[in-house]
Design a protein around this motif. Sequence first.
Motif: not given
Length: 735
Positions: A488-494, A517-521, A533-537, A575-585
């Motif tokens: 479930r996602y609840r974005p607000t934009s303006g 932006d939806p995760p995975a596009g 493990d991701f909310d919206l970008s 620390a664990n290259p097989g996993q991903t984190l939502p911290v990119g920019q």
Amino acid sequence: MPIALRVAPRASCPLLALSAALYSTILVSSAARAAEVVDDGPVPTTLDAIEVKARQTPLDASAGSTSHLALDVGDLPASVTVIDRQAMDVRGVRTTQDALAGIPGVTVAAPPGNGNAVTWRGFSGSQVSQLFNGIDVQYATIAARPVDAWQYTRVEAIGGPSSFLYGAGAVGGAINYVTRLADLQGDTSRGQVSIGSHDDYTVAFGGNLRLGTRRVPQALALDASWRDAGSWIDRQQREALAIAGSWRVEVAPGLQHTLALEYQDEDNHRPYWGTPARQRAGGRLSVPEPAVGRNYNVGDGYYGQDVRWARSLLEWAPGEGETLRNTAYHYDALRDYRNVESYRLTPGNDAVVRSGALLQRHDQQVWGDRVDWTRTATLAGLPTQWAIGADASYNRQTRFPLSLPGTVDTVPLDAVAPGRFLDVPGMSLTYAADRTNRVHTLAAYVENLTSLTPSLSLLTGLRHDRIDLDVTNHRTATPANPSRFARRYRPTSGRVAFDWALSGQQRVYAQYSTAADPPAGVLSTASLATVRDFDLSTGRQVEVGARFQSRDGRAYGTVAGYRIVRRNLATSDPANPGQTLPVGQQSSRGVEVAFGWKPGDALSIDGNLAWVDARLDAFTETVGGVAVSRAGNTPANTPARVGTLWADYAFDDHWSAGVDLRAVSSRYVDAANTLSTAGYATWGAHVRWKAGPKGELVLRGRNLGDRTWVAYALNANMVYLGDPRSWELLLRRSF
């Protein structure tokens, strides 16, 4: 044309019920008003009106879908481009892809597996929304595949984050393709035929016919185009049919209803997927000469799509300065693939290793309803415009993949017909469902323009979405791929923007806008791994710009400078290259310029220039099991400079000629920025003979320098080449 009628999903019922009530209220109210109108019989024949207008520039065009308000391009404090039907005809636009050259900074390619792959302001893929008549089918990376442009009356684009207009996505920008509709103002008819290089034939016709009575005016419109095209690529063949029809009725004064139906059928036999490339010193990719024009797909390779649209458009003007609109729509698409899609050169660069056999089917349906109300009024004594609306949609897609990623075989560089699809070991024409993605969206939005002073205005917009993703796994359930999961996602934009009129011909503006932006596009194809493990970008943009036009309408120009930052990208965990984190920019900054000049009645010049500095600010990818930072690098397929120029000169009332230029700088192929493709510049020319005001014959040449150029880098081993030199002879006539 058959149209599938389906029961709308439960999540959309509240808005659909409101829509039904709205229809009933409007019809009852308007019926009472219509009862006062006397039927005088058939509509009398009237002569075409002669209207004298001042010269107009693109800044005088309607802003269309780039705002919910009724504004012109010059009144909107944003970077907006509108390519109308006249511009498309003058520039020789054949497909929706060709039209996008008119948008500053946009590059586009259409490999079959990527659809319409647009790059804009440093972002690409699903980060650039592509809409049809303001409707997002939430799968534009495939659904926006180029189709013949005959049925479209204009293309509209707004740069930068714009989720506040039509929902999640659009960090880099939004593009809208607008179809012709029936018109109550006049009867028209038109047609064109063309023949081009490589046995490329097109036939198209269209028209608008008024009918009905004085009390109930009506109009019917129909546009159809058919194309049968060979290719400079060995044995590639494309057949395409597109039909758009609409019926408009003025039910009562101030109340109009339009039913619009569209159908697209496209068959690509042995589609071209790309050309194997070699890596030269310095990391520059190049294509061996014997591979240019070769098709390494199997002899019976195929891509096809069958698309149906149905829209119900109701518009009511209950009073001066007030409009209520409702759009109900249904989209149904079936897409099929069977191809060997990946090629790489052998170490000696003398043969091609083929892999990636894929049988794929996409079955997608979208239902939706949008209602909006616009009103011109005052706010605290200040002139103001309001747009308030709600949107509900349900998107369901099932995919049926059968993928054999391993090596198929090795063929010579000069291979002509390398095998058949079913000869690939383990392959069969069996369609087994993988998973079904259901995306429910409910949204509400508001937009306002208030004139603070005679020269200063404030534009604001806000949208809130409630997005529910529900995925059913049709294959064997595992912990990584359960039988069902939901998110479930609840974005607000303006956006907020100030526009300052320095004079009647010069304006400057500043704006701030956001996007989600939806995760995975793309949620309509997302798997658990891409959204677990991701909310919206999120994205945000600061933009400043200026617009001007001369008093006589002979010159205009726009300039926009921007900075965009997109956060919470998926990046590899160091620390664990097989996993991903939502911290990119990722970020970009740039400048875009568009201009036009008509120094005299004979000569006209139009063009655009763009520069962008795009960066992966915080991004890590896994290489051989090791996390490697790519911070500071440029995203793949993102050129720093793009420019386009058109010039046309009329020798007299009948003869004219023109040239067009297109230049794109080099692009990196990978996030490591170790591989790149060369920049390119192509040019074309045309000669036009006008047979009076309604007919013309055009001879057009494209890429007259016969440049071999890379339109898109698919990976480190493959590129997608642009077209070589070609010719086209076109006859167009209106009646």
